[in-house]
Enzyme design. Structure first.
Site, PDB file in Angstrom:
ATOM      1  N   SER A  34       0.835  -1.218   0.000  1.00 46.64           N
ATOM      2  CA  SER A  34       0.000   0.000   0.000  1.00 46.64           C
ATOM      3  C   SER A  34       0.861   1.254   0.000  1.00 46.64           C
ATOM      4  O   SER A  34       0.580   2.222  -0.710  1.00 46.64           O
ATOM      5  CB  SER A  34      -0.929   0.015   1.222  1.00 46.64           C
ATOM      6  OG  SER A  34      -1.824  -1.077   1.167  1.00 46.64           O
ATOM      7  N   GLY A  40      -6.281  -5.367  -3.207  1.00 44.85           N
ATOM      8  CA  GLY A  40      -6.776  -4.665  -2.016  1.00 44.85           C
ATOM      9  C   GLY A  40      -5.747  -3.694  -1.461  1.00 44.85           C
ATOM     10  O   GLY A  40      -6.078  -2.569  -1.071  1.00 44.85           O
ATOM     11  N   ASP A  41      -4.479  -4.114  -1.457  1.00 41.08           N
ATOM     12  CA  ASP A  41      -3.399  -3.239  -0.982  1.00 41.08           C
ATOM     13  C   ASP A  41      -3.295  -2.005  -1.869  1.00 41.08           C
ATOM     14  O   ASP A  41      -3.097  -0.888  -1.389  1.00 41.08           O
ATOM     15  CB  ASP A  41      -2.046  -3.965  -1.018  1.00 41.08           C
ATOM     16  CG  ASP A  41      -2.052  -5.257  -0.206  1.00 41.08           C
ATOM     17  OD1 ASP A  41      -2.887  -5.369   0.707  1.00 41.08           O
ATOM     18  OD2 ASP A  41      -1.227  -6.144  -0.490  1.00 41.08           O
ATOM     19  N   ALA A  42      -3.401  -2.221  -3.181  1.00 42.72           N
ATOM     20  CA  ALA A  42      -3.296  -1.112  -4.139  1.00 42.72           C
ATOM     21  C   ALA A  42      -4.456  -0.142  -3.952  1.00 42.72           C
ATOM     22  O   ALA A  42      -4.276   1.072  -4.011  1.00 42.72           O
ATOM     23  CB  ALA A  42      -3.278  -1.642  -5.569  1.00 42.72           C
TER      24      ALA A  42
END
Length: 342
Positions: free
Chosen positions: A68, A296-298
């Site tokens: 992230s 999801g991290d992105a």
């Protein structure tokens, strides 16, 4: 741009992703569910070598929080705007990680453990869906002593926004608590992620202890439903769950809690002030999907990029959707040289 230096700090488990497209038999052999994230048990340990020998493997610097932060840094395009702390080993994977992070422009302060190897995460991709098996090793050795060192605590003091994935609850809840209390006392924005169903189930107490300090809660629909079940809420409705999470008790009332739940190709759910707003995601034809690892991290990285620039929530979500759309068209949590977010 000096005022943006170190504005965003991440803390978490730096892992080297060992990523490969595998087959159904491989998943079955190691008892791996699709689209899940777990910690490696003894039965999983042989799979890392087997992947390397049997499949075409890529090595990518990973770990949820680090992903992230790297994405936010890529979008910000301001050198040194982001910092990251976590624990690696003194080995070639650790060196790879340091090189990778420096190239990404993130100011990393790793704690280097003498005894354990750098953590790895097997990323098994089948039909574009990823399943993660993390062997934390050194990542599991992070100590609050490292955080308290003046040069590292300075990163905490400098940051205005702090993000920690829920995975770090398994490693150093004390570190999370120190940073969370600092954020509440100094009116900073503190964000966390539900991260995985097993975190909501087996680290419920640590998660519940951190939650009063969390201004932004991120998660996906599966994690949200697990959270609801564990808390005895008797609802599977993601919008209701998002509202309930946002209404949980807060340590400081400077910022109202906002819950942001992604649902793959379905709309993003944002709950604040007892109301839900949904935002459609960017449509991607199936044939363009490479793998969902890091999606999801992105999303969180994109969201934080606009958040630190003090943009409205709708823009934060739009940037999150843009970032995850870029990432799922590539292998692992990687991105082109320059973003084209308008």
């Amino acid at each position: 741009m000096a005022d943006y230096e170190g504005i965003l700090l991440g803390m978490g488990n730096p892992l080297l992703d060992i990523s490969a497209v595998v087959d159904q038999d491989f998943l079955k052999k190691y008892d791996i569910k699709p689209n899940n994230a777990i910690l490696a048990e003894d039965k999983h340990l042989p799979m890392y070598d087997e992947m390397s020998s049997k499949y075409n493997v890529e090595y990518i610097a990973g770990g949820a929080t680090q992903n992230s932060i790297r994405v936010a840094q890529w979008l910000l395009q301001i050198p040194g705007a982001t910092s990251f702390m976590g624990c690696i080993g003194k080995d070639k994977y650790g060196e790879e990680m340091k090189k990778n992070s420096k190239n990404a422009g993130v100011n990393v302060h790793y704690y280097e453990d003498e005894t354990a190897p750098t953590g790895t995460c097997a990323v098994c991709v089948v039909g574009g869906e990823r399943s993660l098996i993390a062997n934390l090793s050194a990542a599991n050795c992070y100590k609050t002593e490292h955080l308290k060192r003046p040069e590292n605590w300075a990163l905490v003091e400098k940051a205005k926004y702090i993000y920690i994935a829920g995975f770090f609850l398994t490693v150093s809840p004390e570190s999370i608590q120190l940073v969370a209390e600092h954020a509440a006392a100094t009116n900073k924005v503190f964000a966390m992620n539900l991260s995985a169903p097993f975190i909501c189930e087996f680290f419920k107490d640590a998660q519940d202890k951190a939650l009063p300090y969390v201004d932004y809660v991120f998660g996906n629909e599966t994690e949200a439903r697990t959270f609801s079940k564990v808390h005895g809420w008797e609802t599977d409705n993601v919008e209701e769950i998002a509202i309930k999470i946002s209404e949980l008790q807060k340590a400081s009332n400077t910022h109202k809690r906002i819950t942001v739940i992604t649902q793959g190709a379905d709309p993003v759910v944002v709950a604040q002030d007892g109301k839900v707003t949904t935002y459609p995601v960017v449509f991607l034809p199936k044939e363009k999907l490479v793998d969902t690892n890091g999606a999801g991290d992105a999303f969180v990285g994109g969201f934080l990029f606009q958040l630190v620039l003090e943009k409205p929530i709708a823009e934060c979500v739009r940037a999150g959707c843009y970032a995850s759309n870029v990432i799922i068209q590539r292998s692992g949590c990687t991105y082109p040289e320059k973003p084209d977010f308008k």
